[in-house]
Write a protein that holds these residues in place. Structure first.
Motif, mmCIF file in Angstrom:
data_model
loop_
_atom_site.group_PDB
_atom_site.id
_atom_site.type_symbol
_atom_site.label_atom_id
_atom_site.label_comp_id
_atom_site.label_asym_id
_atom_site.label_seq_id
_atom_site.Cartn_x
_atom_site.Cartn_y
_atom_site.Cartn_z
ATOM 1 N N LYS A 63 -0.430 -1.123 -0.981
ATOM 2 C CA LYS A 63 0.783 -0.598 -1.603
ATOM 3 C C LYS A 63 1.355 0.583 -0.814
ATOM 4 C CE LYS A 63 -0.290 -2.211 -6.255
ATOM 5 N NZ LYS A 63 0.084 -3.528 -5.954
ATOM 6 N N LEU A 64 1.425 0.383 0.525
ATOM 7 C CA LEU A 64 1.953 1.394 1.436
ATOM 8 C C LEU A 64 3.166 0.843 2.176
ATOM 9 C CD1 LEU A 64 -1.407 2.594 3.053
ATOM 10 C CD2 LEU A 64 -0.085 3.781 1.299
ATOM 11 N N PRO A 73 2.770 5.929 0.249
ATOM 12 C CA PRO A 73 2.803 4.986 -0.872
ATOM 13 C C PRO A 73 4.205 4.424 -1.054
ATOM 14 C CG PRO A 73 1.654 6.988 -1.500
ATOM 15 C CD PRO A 73 2.277 7.256 -0.166
ATOM 16 N N GLU A 74 4.282 3.133 -1.360
ATOM 17 C CA GLU A 74 5.601 2.514 -1.532
ATOM 18 C C GLU A 74 6.381 3.152 -2.674
ATOM 19 O OE1 GLU A 74 4.045 -1.334 -4.140
ATOM 20 O OE2 GLU A 74 4.654 -1.617 -2.074
ATOM 21 N N ALA A 75 5.682 3.734 -3.640
ATOM 22 C CA ALA A 75 6.345 4.382 -4.777
ATOM 23 C C ALA A 75 7.117 5.636 -4.348
ATOM 24 C CB ALA A 75 5.320 4.755 -5.841
ATOM 25 N N TYR A 76 6.813 6.191 -3.166
ATOM 26 C CA TYR A 76 7.489 7.404 -2.696
ATOM 27 C C TYR A 76 8.830 7.111 -2.049
ATOM 28 C CZ TYR A 76 3.133 10.078 -3.215
ATOM 29 O OH TYR A 76 2.009 10.697 -3.689
ATOM 30 N N VAL A 108 -3.937 9.955 -6.002
ATOM 31 C CA VAL A 108 -3.559 9.798 -4.611
ATOM 32 C C VAL A 108 -3.075 11.131 -4.066
ATOM 33 C CG1 VAL A 108 -1.983 8.645 -3.030
ATOM 34 C CG2 VAL A 108 -2.907 7.401 -4.985
ATOM 35 N N SER A 109 -3.697 11.563 -3.003
ATOM 36 C CA SER A 109 -3.224 12.751 -2.304
ATOM 37 C C SER A 109 -2.906 12.342 -0.883
ATOM 38 C CB SER A 109 -4.287 13.855 -2.309
ATOM 39 O OG SER A 109 -5.373 13.487 -1.492
#
Length: 193
Positions: A102-103, A171-174, A58-59
């Motif tokens: 997943k955003l 991304p939700e991970a960020y 993912v970029s």
């Protein structure tokens, strides 16, 4: 000169050193290439050798920029409850798409328009909500959207279309959630035109 990533000056310097083929460039000592042509030259050399330099994944360029849900009504309406119901549908759809990808978003743009064939064609309203805590929660987004719609709703306008656009996606991970604060928002520039 035909290798992507090597400019005219580098190609000329290579020719001056007697290096005229890709194979010759690939066979040069790594330390020599790094000293003469820098990290960029070394990366090009590795790529030519089949060594992956840039990892796939993912970029920021590959992340979708916005998600929109909008639709026209079959008949015009000036009812706030009709508009809130339609807005609820659009927020729910857009939030579902966020979660599927997943955003999360930190901006929400809401717009209502009159029919382009009516006397009110040039009248529309819009507002942008900025979330201080990015979210993909339907509950959070819907709560803020329903508050925001009141800032520009005009009962004199027969509305034909309403929609929502979610922006500033990541991304939700960020993101990290706070244990001590409820998500806060800011409404900017409510406009009736």
């Amino acid at each position: 000169g035909s290798i992507w990533g090597l400019g005219r000056a580098t190609s000329s310097k290579l020719r001056d050193q007697g290096i005229t083929t890709v194979q010759q460039f690939m066979n040069l000592e790594d330390s020599f290439v790094k000293q003469q042509y820098g990290v960029g030259g070394r990366r090009v050399q590795d790529e030519l050798r089949g060594i992956q330099v840039h990892k796939l994944g993912v970029s920021s360029e590959s992340i979708q920029q916005s998600i929109t849900s909008t639709r026209s009504f079959s008949e015009v309406t000036s009812s706030l409850s009709d508009l809130e119901s339609a807005l609820g549908y659009h927020v729910t759809q857009a939030a579902r798409k966020l979660r599927e990808k997943k955003l999360v978003c930190s901006r929400m743009y809401i717009e209502m328009r009159a029919s382009r064939y009516s006397d009110f064609a040039m009248r529309k309203g819009s507002t942008e909500v900025i979330l201080t805590q990015p979210s993909s929660s339907t509950q959070v987004l819907l709560h803020e959207a329903l508050i925001a719609i009141g800032s520009f709703f005009d009962a004199d306008i027969p509305y034909k279309k309403i929609g929502v656009t979610l922006g500033n996606l990541m991304p939700e991970a960020y993101t990290t959630e706070s244990l001590f604060e409820e998500p806060r928002t800011e409404v900017t520039e409510s406009k009736n035109i």
